[in-house]
Design a protein around this motif. Structure first.
Motif, PDB file in Angstrom:
ATOM      1  N   HIS A 179     -38.817 -71.187  51.433  1.00 53.31           N
ATOM      2  CA  HIS A 179     -40.228 -71.220  52.350  1.00 53.31           C
ATOM      3  C   HIS A 179     -40.926 -69.760  51.918  1.00 53.31           C
ATOM      4  N   VAL A 180     -40.132 -68.694  52.114  1.00 55.88           N
ATOM      5  CA  VAL A 180     -40.735 -67.605  51.946  1.00 55.88           C
ATOM      6  C   VAL A 180     -41.259 -66.835  50.636  1.00 55.88           C
ATOM      7  N   ASP A 181     -40.743 -67.361  49.625  1.00 57.53           N
ATOM      8  CA  ASP A 181     -41.333 -67.165  48.297  1.00 57.53           C
ATOM      9  C   ASP A 181     -42.414 -68.091  48.060  1.00 57.53           C
ATOM     10  N   TYR A 182     -42.381 -69.328  48.489  1.00 53.48           N
ATOM     11  CA  TYR A 182     -43.495 -70.234  48.217  1.00 53.48           C
ATOM     12  C   TYR A 182     -44.588 -69.850  49.159  1.00 53.48           C
ATOM     13  N   ALA A 183     -44.542 -69.280  50.180  1.00 52.07           N
ATOM     14  CA  ALA A 183     -45.700 -68.707  50.862  1.00 52.07           C
ATOM     15  C   ALA A 183     -46.240 -67.568  50.160  1.00 52.07           C
ATOM     16  N   LEU A 184     -45.483 -66.779  49.527  1.00 45.87           N
ATOM     17  CA  LEU A 184     -45.935 -65.644  48.599  1.00 45.87           C
ATOM     18  C   LEU A 184     -46.577 -66.138  47.498  1.00 45.87           C
ATOM     19  N   VAL A 185     -46.136 -67.090  46.825  1.00 42.41           N
ATOM     20  CA  VAL A 185     -47.024 -67.682  45.747  1.00 42.41           C
ATOM     21  C   VAL A 185     -48.452 -68.101  46.250  1.00 42.41           C
ATOM     22  N   PHE A 186     -48.415 -68.954  47.193  1.00 45.54           N
ATOM     23  CA  PHE A 186     -49.631 -69.762  47.592  1.00 45.54           C
ATOM     24  C   PHE A 186     -50.416 -68.465  48.073  1.00 45.54           C
ATOM     25  N   TYR A 187     -50.198 -67.383  48.769  1.00 46.41           N
ATOM     26  CA  TYR A 187     -51.223 -66.414  49.114  1.00 46.41           C
ATOM     27  C   TYR A 187     -51.642 -65.645  47.944  1.00 46.41           C
ATOM     28  N   VAL A 188     -50.521 -65.278  47.045  1.00 50.05           N
ATOM     29  CA  VAL A 188     -50.945 -64.531  45.805  1.00 50.05           C
ATOM     30  C   VAL A 188     -52.156 -65.388  45.223  1.00 50.05           C
ATOM     31  N   SER A 189     -51.813 -66.700  45.040  1.00 50.97           N
ATOM     32  CA  SER A 189     -52.678 -67.633  44.118  1.00 50.97           C
ATOM     33  C   SER A 189     -53.982 -67.769  44.956  1.00 50.97           C
ATOM     34  N   ALA A 190     -54.047 -67.758  46.138  1.00 50.97           N
ATOM     35  CA  ALA A 190     -55.310 -67.831  46.747  1.00 50.97           C
ATOM     36  C   ALA A 190     -56.145 -66.528  46.702  1.00 50.97           C
ATOM     37  N   SER A 191     -55.200 -65.485  46.655  1.00 53.80           N
ATOM     38  CA  SER A 191     -56.233 -64.083  46.621  1.00 53.80           C
ATOM     39  C   SER A 191     -56.837 -63.928  45.057  1.00 53.80           C
ATOM     40  N   LEU A 192     -56.245 -64.443  44.113  1.00 56.39           N
ATOM     41  CA  LEU A 192     -56.589 -64.714  42.619  1.00 56.39           C
ATOM     42  C   LEU A 192     -57.858 -65.320  42.622  1.00 56.39           C
ATOM     43  N   TRP A 193     -57.743 -66.643  43.368  1.00 59.00           N
ATOM     44  CA  TRP A 193     -58.951 -67.334  43.307  1.00 59.00           C
ATOM     45  C   TRP A 193     -60.118 -66.583  43.957  1.00 59.00           C
ATOM     46  N   ALA A 194     -59.705 -66.072  45.230  1.00 61.89           N
ATOM     47  CA  ALA A 194     -61.156 -65.546  45.985  1.00 61.89           C
ATOM     48  C   ALA A 194     -61.587 -64.605  44.992  1.00 61.89           C
ATOM     49  N   PHE A 195     -60.780 -63.673  44.415  1.00 61.75           N
ATOM     50  CA  PHE A 195     -61.211 -62.653  43.412  1.00 61.75           C
ATOM     51  C   PHE A 195     -62.454 -63.309  42.340  1.00 61.75           C
ATOM     52  N   LEU A 196     -61.877 -64.232  41.754  1.00 63.92           N
ATOM     53  CA  LEU A 196     -62.614 -65.006  40.792  1.00 63.92           C
ATOM     54  C   LEU A 196     -64.170 -65.449  41.349  1.00 63.92           C
ATOM     55  N   GLU A 197     -63.829 -66.169  42.422  1.00 63.26           N
ATOM     56  CA  GLU A 197     -65.212 -66.469  43.142  1.00 63.26           C
ATOM     57  C   GLU A 197     -66.105 -65.124  43.226  1.00 63.26           C
ATOM     58  N   TYR A 198     -65.520 -64.191  43.733  1.00 60.22           N
ATOM     59  CA  TYR A 198     -66.453 -63.136  43.971  1.00 60.22           C
ATOM     60  C   TYR A 198     -66.732 -62.569  42.750  1.00 60.22           C
ATOM     61  N   ARG A 199     -66.442 -62.723  41.720  1.00 61.55           N
ATOM     62  CA  ARG A 199     -66.783 -62.240  40.399  1.00 61.55           C
ATOM     63  C   ARG A 199     -68.021 -63.154  39.724  1.00 61.55           C
ATOM     64  N   GLN A 200     -67.893 -64.146  40.417  1.00 60.65           N
ATOM     65  CA  GLN A 200     -68.781 -65.364  39.903  1.00 60.65           C
ATOM     66  C   GLN A 200     -70.081 -65.134  40.950  1.00 60.65           C
ATOM     67  N   LYS A 201     -69.812 -64.933  42.072  1.00 58.46           N
ATOM     68  CA  LYS A 201     -71.128 -65.114  43.085  1.00 58.46           C
ATOM     69  C   LYS A 201     -71.424 -63.653  43.686  1.00 58.46           C
ATOM     70  N   MET A 202     -70.633 -62.537  43.522  1.00 61.60           N
ATOM     71  CA  MET A 202     -70.848 -61.252  43.939  1.00 61.60           C
ATOM     72  C   MET A 202     -71.044 -61.302  45.479  1.00 61.60           C
ATOM     73  N   ASN A 203     -70.368 -62.228  45.972  1.00 62.14           N
ATOM     74  CA  ASN A 203     -70.625 -62.451  47.619  1.00 62.14           C
ATOM     75  C   ASN A 203     -69.575 -61.539  48.319  1.00 62.14           C
ATOM     76  N   TRP A 204     -70.113 -60.910  49.336  1.00 62.13           N
ATOM     77  CA  TRP A 204     -68.964 -60.028  49.940  1.00 62.13           C
ATOM     78  C   TRP A 204     -68.039 -60.969  50.673  1.00 62.13           C
ATOM     79  N   LYS A 205     -68.202 -62.237  51.318  1.00 65.56           N
ATOM     80  CA  LYS A 205     -67.349 -62.952  51.843  1.00 65.56           C
ATOM     81  C   LYS A 205     -66.011 -63.363  51.059  1.00 65.56           C
ATOM     82  N   TRP A 206     -66.168 -63.147  49.838  1.00 63.08           N
ATOM     83  CA  TRP A 206     -64.951 -63.382  48.923  1.00 63.08           C
ATOM     84  C   TRP A 206     -64.214 -62.182  48.919  1.00 63.08           C
TER      85      TRP A 206
END
Length: 514
Positions: A179-206
C-alpha cells in the motif's frame, strides 16, 4: 480452464471487467478514442477490485502491519500505533512489535483507515484505495501520452498499464511494501501529470496541484516523492533564453513551497509528540542510502534486471527501442527532457547511489516506462495501418488482444491468488490461520489479552480478533504482576502452557489451531 479456479463472486467482478477492456480495445481500433478510454478506466477499476478480493488474508511483508496501524488510526488519526495497548515491555526501535509506529509515512495508512470507515474492517476494504489509485493511473498515463505525443500513444500506454500483471498484483497486497509504495507511485505520477498540464497551459492552478501531489507523495513514503522538482529544474536550465532570469524559477519555488506545507507539519508533529521514535526512523530511512538494510544489497544492475518483474518478460529486450521511439515522438524539447529525467533520476539514484534495493523502488518511473512502451506500440500500429493489408483492423485487434492477454498473465494470477496449487503451503496456512482468528473473535471478549499466539502471527491475530495478542507467555513473576494490575488474560492451550495459567480459572483457555 483457467477461470474455473476463481470463486463465483470473483468471476462476478473479473469477467465483466475483462469484457469492458475488450470493448475498449474494439472502440480504439474503430478510432473512437474517448469512449475507449472511459471503458478502459472502468475495466481497470473492476479488474483491480477483483484482484483486491482474491486473497482472504493479510500478506506478511508488510500488509499486515499497515492494516493493523490503519485500523488503530480509526481511533486516533494522529497517533499511529501497532500495539495500541501494550502491556509488556517493547523496543521502540522494533517496528514489528512496538507501540508508536512511524516506520512509514501516514498517507497510505490514512487512506486505508478511511476505507475501513466507509466499507468495514477487512482485507478487501484495506485494498480498495490501491484499486482506485490503479484505475486513476490509467487515466493519468493516458493523459500524459496525449499531452506529450498523441491520443494513440496515450491509449496504448494506458492499456498496457491497465493489464499489467505487476500493477495488478500490487492490488492484492502481495508485493513488497504494498500500500505504501503504491500510494507513492500514484502521487508521484499525479505530480508529473500536473506539471505537464502546467507546461501546456501555464495556468497557476497546475502549479498548486503539482505541489499538492508531490507533498502527498512525500507523505506516502519519503523524499523521493519530490522527483518532479529536479526534473523541472533541469528543464528550466536547458532553456537558453530564460534560464538566467529569476522569475523563471518562481513557479518551481512556489510549487515546492506548497509541497513543504503539505508534508512538513506531520514531520514536526511527530518530532514534537514522538521524538524518540521519529528521530530513530529518520536515521533508519537515511541509512538506506549508505548501507544495506535488512540484507537488501544488490548489484548496480538490479533494477535493469527487475524490468521483467515490473513490466513483463519481453520488456528488457524491447525497452531500448521503446525509449528511442519515445525520444523521436515527443516533439517538444522541454517535455522530452522532463519525461526522460523523470525516468533517469530514480534509476540513477537507486541503482548507483542507494545501497539498499527493493523491487518497487524504481517503480515511481512507471509512467515514462509505460509511455515508452506505448510509443513502441504506436509505431507497430502505424506500420500495420500503412500496409493497407486486407482486414488490417482485425490484424491490429488481434495484436492488441494477444499483447493484453500476455501482459495480464491470468495463469500467474491463478497460481498466486487462488486454490490452484494445493501444495502452496503459504496460502494454505494463511487461509487456515485467518479462519481460526475470525472464529475465536466471537469467543474472546475484547478486554482480554491473548498470550501464546502462533509465532509470527500475532499481528494478524490482533487485527482479526481485536484483542491485544502476544506470542510469548509471561513467566510466573510477570503473570503475578499482570494479575495485580487486573489484566484479563487468555491463552492458547498447547503442551507448553504453564501450570500456573492452566490452573487459574480466571484465565480464559482457547482451543489450539486445528
Amino acid at each position: 480452464m483457467v477461470f474455473s479456479y476463481f470463486q463465483p463472486h470473483d468471476l462476478f467482478l473479473l469477467l465483466p471487467s475483462l469484457g469492458l477492456i475488450l470493448a475498449s480495445i474494439l472502440l480504439y481500433v474503430a478510432n473512437k478514442n474517448t469512449p475507449a478510454v472511459i471503458l478502459l478506466f472502468l475495466g481497470a477499476l473492476g479488474l483491480r477490485m477483483a484482484m483486491a478480493h482474491l486473497d482472504p488474508y493479510l500478506w506478511d511483508w508488510d500488509e499486515r502491519y499497515h492494516a493493523m496501524v490503519a485500523k488503530n488510526l480509526l481511533l486516533h488519526p494522529l497517533m499511529p500505533t501497532l500495539y495500541d495497548h501494550p502491556i509488556l515491555p517493547y523496543d521502540f526501535k522494533n517496528w514489528t512489535g512496538n507501540h508508536i509506529w512511524v516506520h512509514k509515512e501516514p498517507m497510505a495508512l490514512w487512506q486505508m483507515a478511511l476505507s475501513f470507515r466507509l466499507f468495514g474492517i477487512d482485507q478487501f476494504a484495506a485494498r480498495i484505495p490501491m484499486a482506485i489509485e490503479g484505475a486513476l493511473l490509467v487515466l493519468i498515463i493516458n493523459r500524459t501520452g496525449v499531452l506529450t505525443i498523441n491520443k494513440n500513444a496515450g491509449y496504448l500506454s494506458a492499456l498496457l498499464y491497465a493489464v499489467s500483471f505487476y500493477a495488478l498484483d500490487f492490488t492484492t497486497g502481495g508485493e513488497a511494501t504494498d500500500h505504501v509504495d503504491y500510494a507513492l507511485v500514484f502521487y508521484v505520477s499525479a505530480s508529473l501529470w500536473a506539471f505537464l498540464e502546467y507546461r501546456q497551459k501555464m495556468n497557476w492552478k497546475w502549479i498548486l496541484l503539482t505541489g499538492i501531489f508531490s507533498g502527498l507523495a512525500v507523505l506516502s513514503k519519503w523524499t523521493i516523492g519530490l522527483i518532479v522538482y529536479p526534473a523541472w529544474f533541469i528543464v528550466l536550465i536547458t532553456e537558453p533564453g530564460v534560464r538566467l532570469r529569476i522569475k523563471t524559477y518562481l513557479p518551481l519555488i512556489t510549487s515546492f513551497a506548497i509541497s513543504i506545507l503539505i508534508f512538513l507539519p506531520w514531520q514536526l508533529y511527530c518530532l514534537n509528540h514522538y521524538p524518540a521514535e521519529t528521530k530513530y526512523e529518520m536515521t533508519y530511512n537515511q541509512s538506506h542510502l549508505l548501507t544495506e538494510v535488512d540484507g537488501r544489497g544488490e548489484t548496480k544492475w538490479y533494477y535493469l534486471e527487475q524490468l521483467s518483474h515490473n513490466y513483463g518478460v519481453l520488456v528488457p529486450f524491447v525497452i531500448g527501442f521503446a525509449l528511442l521511439f519515445m525520444w523521436r515522438y515527443i516533439k517538444r524539447k522541454d517535455l522530452r527532457i522532463f519525461i526522460f529525467c523523470s525516468l533517469v533520476i530514480p534509476y540513477f539514484l537507486f541503482s548507483i547511489i542507494a545501497a539498499t534495493k527493493m523491487p518497487a523502488y524504481c517503480y515511481v518511473a512507471c509512467v515514462p516506462v509505460m509511455l515508452a512502451l506505448g510509443c513502441l506500440g504506436w509505431n507497430i500500429q502505424h506500420f500495420v495501418m500503412q500496409k493497407k493489408w486486407p482486414y488490417v483492423e482485425t490484424i491490429l485487434l488481434v495484436i492488441l488482444l494477444v499483447i493484453s492477454w500476455q501482459s495480464l498473465n491470468l495463469s500467474g494470477i491463478v497460481k498466486l491468488h487462488t486454490g490452484y496449487d494445493a501444495n502452496n503451503i503459504y496460502r494454505v496456512n494463511k487461509v487456515r490461520f485467518t479462519d481460526y482468528f475470525r472464529k475465536i473473535k466471537s469467543e474472546v471478549p475484547k478486554d482480554y489479552v491473548i498470550f501464546g499466539a502462533p509465532g509470527g502471527w500475532e499481528i494478524e491475530m490482533m487485527y482479526y480478533t481485536g484483542n491485544t495478542c502476544y506470542p510469548n507467555i509471561p513467566d510466573q513473576e510477570k503473570y503475578v504482576q499482570l494479575k495485580g494490575q487486573h489484566i484479563k488474560m487468555a491463552i492458547l492451550k498447547n503442551d507448553k502452557t504453564p501450570g500456573y495459567m492452566l490452573e487459574d480459572n480466571e484465565v480464559l483457555k482457547i482451543s489450539p489451531i486445528p
